[in-house]
Design an enzyme around this catalytic site. Structure first.
Site, mmCIF file in Angstrom:
data_model
loop_
_atom_site.group_PDB
_atom_site.id
_atom_site.type_symbol
_atom_site.label_atom_id
_atom_site.label_comp_id
_atom_site.label_asym_id
_atom_site.label_seq_id
_atom_site.Cartn_x
_atom_site.Cartn_y
_atom_site.Cartn_z
ATOM 1 C CD GLU A 150 -2.019 -0.065 3.804
ATOM 2 O OE1 GLU A 150 -2.805 0.810 4.184
ATOM 3 O OE2 GLU A 150 -1.219 -0.698 4.656
ATOM 4 C CG HIS A 152 -0.479 4.195 4.968
ATOM 5 N ND1 HIS A 152 -0.586 4.454 6.341
ATOM 6 C CD2 HIS A 152 -1.969 3.146 5.421
ATOM 7 C CE1 HIS A 152 -0.910 4.665 7.032
ATOM 8 N NE2 HIS A 152 -1.932 3.424 6.878
#
Lengths: 301, 134
Positions: A150, A152
């Site tokens: 991810e 993030h």
């Protein structure tokens, strides 16, 4: 009908889960929002991880069938700094990823998000990640799973970490590795709570990203071709269906214009007050679908 | 099921022989949002009514095993599941007096995906809790 698929991550209900909520309750709450996908934390919802009992597996398949929810993404971790004095070797890290891929496949998941150890405050992944993944690309292909680390906060879209993942996709030509976008990167107003933690000045000093790293939603278009999954991170949606932290109108507009047609998986990470997450997730599901419908009707620029 | 908060009501108890208590236990749910291999935990500091019991001395009991900090740090196979409780075992000759106490737990969790210099993350909770039996 819109083209996006809507799911919910059981992470949304952490703290409630196991205290005021069972796995079946979570399925019920998710299905009742109209969502059709369920995302889990592997070492979380899978009792007996990494080797669940056959009784647990029966329960899992029974719930998937009864609530008509499609397993979407399986969250996994590679514990790079396995002890205080030793890091995982490449072989050990690759083996952990292989084990999780097999378990995710067994449970019906199509995506696996690995969380690699990092080496810096900008979240540069430990360089071994490439070897972990490359050794598992054939397995992921056989199992029909896309591995998706991810992006993030505090890592933005225009950053060497994101570019490193894109370079890997380009170099290997793989279709079993892609980007997961956590919509927390678009947060443009400060948080008051971060999960169970009330944010004080000290926390803001150490973790400035809690105030929002404000990635311009338009930048999603630059990388959309590599994005395979979206975790729809959010923290607080008020009674008027206004999100107090994530600017969903331009975010949804960018997602739709990019042609992305995968999952939007609700990931509540606001105040961990018992039962609060249940209605917050409902609100987000309504908000996102309303905005998609507005885009489709030509009233969301 | 577990209580919502980290520190559980049940399981806050004296340990050791009655009349010659060696300490007390604090039952907690996992101080993390996902199950965790034990080596990712780096001990628990407990404070009761202002008296601090540092993490280096406390042990963790989970299922049928008890781990010292040194053992916990090297336990890379055994795990703590999201739905399981563990108990922090604290030495205190005589134990705690029955009644209501102010209890704080500071759990130290290691996240490989946090920057190395801040990868031991402190998870702190406090509450009033009751010792029932001397």
């Amino acid at each position: 009908m819109g083209s996006l698929q809507y799911g919910v991550s059981v992470y949304s209900y952490v703290n409630d889960y196991g205290s005021v909520m069972t796995l079946e309750d979570a399925f019920d709450h998710i299905a009742d929002t109209g969502a059709t996908g369920i995302e889990i934390l592997g070492e979380g919802q899978v009792e007996g991880y990494p080797e669940p009992s056959s009784a647990w597996l029966d329960r899992w398949f029974g719930l998937v069938d009864r609530y008509k929810l499609q397993p979407t993404n399986f969250c996994a971790w590679v514990d790079t700094r396995v002890t205080l004095t030793r890091n995982l070797t490449v072989e050990e890290g690759a083996a952990e990823l292989a084990r999780d891929l097999r378990l995710a496949h067994r449970l019906g998941f199509k995506f696996l998000r690995p969380k690699f150890g990092v080496t810096s405050h900008e979240l540069d992944p430990d360089p071994q990640w490439q070897a972990y993944v490359e050794r598992n690309l054939d397995l992921a292909h056989q199992l029909g799973i896309v591995i998706c680390p991810e992006i993030h906060a505090p890592t933005p879209i225009r950053h060497r970490v994101t570019q490193g993942y894109i370079d890997f996709i380009e170099r290997t030509g793989t279709t079993n590795f892609g980007l997961m976008i956590d919509t927390g990167i678009f947060q443009d107003r400060p948080l008051t709570h971060w999960g169970s933690h009330q944010i004080n000045d000290e926390a803001r000093k150490h973790m400035a990203f809690l105030n929002g790293i404000k990635v311009p939603p338009e930048q999603f278009l630059d990388i959309a071709q590599y994005v395979v999954f979206i975790q729809a991170k959010f923290h607080d949606i008020d009674d008027s269906l206004e999100d107090l932290n994530i600017p969903w109108r331009p975010v949804m507009s960018a997602i739709k214009r990019s042609g992305y047609s995968g999952w939007l998986s609700s990931e509540y990470e606001g105040l961990r007050s018992p039962w609060r997450a249940i209605d917050q997730v409902r609100r987000q599901q309504v908000l996102l679908r309303k905005l998609e419908a507005e885009f489709d009707a030509g009233v969301l620029a | 099921m577990l209580e919502h908060q980290l520190i559980q009501s049940t399981g806050f108890r004296n340990i050791g022989p009655v009349g010659a208590r060696t300490g007390f236990a604090v039952r907690v749910r996992i101080p993390n949002y996902h199950g965790t291999r034990l080596s990712q935990l780096d001990g628990f500091t407990v404070t009761v009514d202002g008296e601090v019991f540092p993490f280096e001395q406390n042990r963790l009991g989970i299922r049928d095993e008890v781990y010292t900090l040194a053992e916990l740090r090297e336990e890379t196979t055994a795990r703590w599941g999201l739905l399981e409780w563990g108990e922090i075992l604290v030495d205190k000759p005589g134990g705690l007096v029955p009644g209501v106490h102010h209890v704080e737990v500071l759990a130290r969790i290691r996240y490989s995906y946090f920057p190395p210099d801040v990868h031991v993350f402190p998870m702190h909770e406090a509450r009033m809790a009751t010792i029932c039996v001397a």
